[in-house]
Design a protein around this motif. Structure first.
Motif, PDB file in Angstrom:
ATOM      1  N   ARG A 170      31.294 -23.954 -28.006  1.00  0.00           N
ATOM      2  CA  ARG A 170      30.987 -24.382 -26.641  1.00  0.00           C
ATOM      3  C   ARG A 170      29.498 -24.381 -26.367  1.00  0.00           C
ATOM      4  NH1 ARG A 170      35.847 -22.814 -22.827  1.00  0.00           N
ATOM      5  NH2 ARG A 170      34.596 -24.142 -21.493  1.00  0.00           N
TER       6      ARG A 170
ATOM      7  N   TYR B   5      29.414 -30.211 -28.650  1.00  0.00           N
ATOM      8  CA  TYR B   5      30.442 -29.970 -27.639  1.00  0.00           C
ATOM      9  C   TYR B   5      30.138 -30.741 -26.358  1.00  0.00           C
ATOM     10  CZ  TYR B   5      33.406 -27.520 -24.334  1.00  0.00           C
ATOM     11  OH  TYR B   5      34.323 -27.228 -23.376  1.00  0.00           O
TER      12      TYR B   5
ATOM     13  N   GLY C  60      37.407 -26.837 -21.552  1.00  0.00           N
ATOM     14  CA  GLY C  60      37.561 -26.971 -22.996  1.00  0.00           C
ATOM     15  C   GLY C  60      38.914 -27.501 -23.433  1.00  0.00           C
TER      16      GLY C  60
END
Length: 120
Positions: free
Chosen positions: A78, A83, A100
């Motif tokens: 992350r 990402y 996420g």
DNA sequence: TCGATGACCTCTA
DNA sequence: ATAGAGGCCATCG
């Protein structure tokens, strides 16, 4: 859409097969590593998909952001740059990314607009 | 040849 | 919902 991947780009046929499957993913649709491995005729070698994407040249322009982990979980660190990019590119295609996670299977463009609080 | 290493997956607790 | 254990399987040093 599905851009052609020449065989000679990589000596490993499995890698090329994976690239082909990924390249054929329609815009706005996400799939899992496992599903790709399956479709490429590799059985349960989901990890190979991750490998193939990691070594892929950017010149291929693969829609790698449409590939997520099982259950719709983003499978990248992350804190990483990749990402953020995956989040943005998915959002740009109408795919809702919430904490996420993305909605697998359903994810229609309609509730994307209703549910869509793009929290990357 | 072998152990370590993953952009993975599934099942428990 | 989260965490850990095992399993999986091609690559790499």
């Amino acid at each position: 859409m599905a851009r052609r991947i020449p065989d000679h780009l990589h000596p490993n046929p499995a890698v090329v097969a994976i690239w082909r499957v990924v390249a054929a993913l329609p815009k706005g649709q996400v799939t899992t590593y496992g599903a790709i491995a399956e479709r490429a005729g590799l059985g349960r070698s989901a990890r190979q998909v991750g490998y193939a994407l990691r070594i892929a040249s950017p010149d291929l322009q693969l829609p790698w952001h449409r590939v997520v982990g099982a259950g719709g979980r983003l499978s990248l660190p992350r804190e990483g740059e990749a990402y953020q990019q995956q989040c943005r590119r998915l959002s740009a295609e109408g795919v809702v990314v919430n904490n996420g996670r993305v909605r697998l299977a359903q994810s229609t463009s309609l509730d994307a607009l209703l549910w869509g609080r793009q929290r990357c």
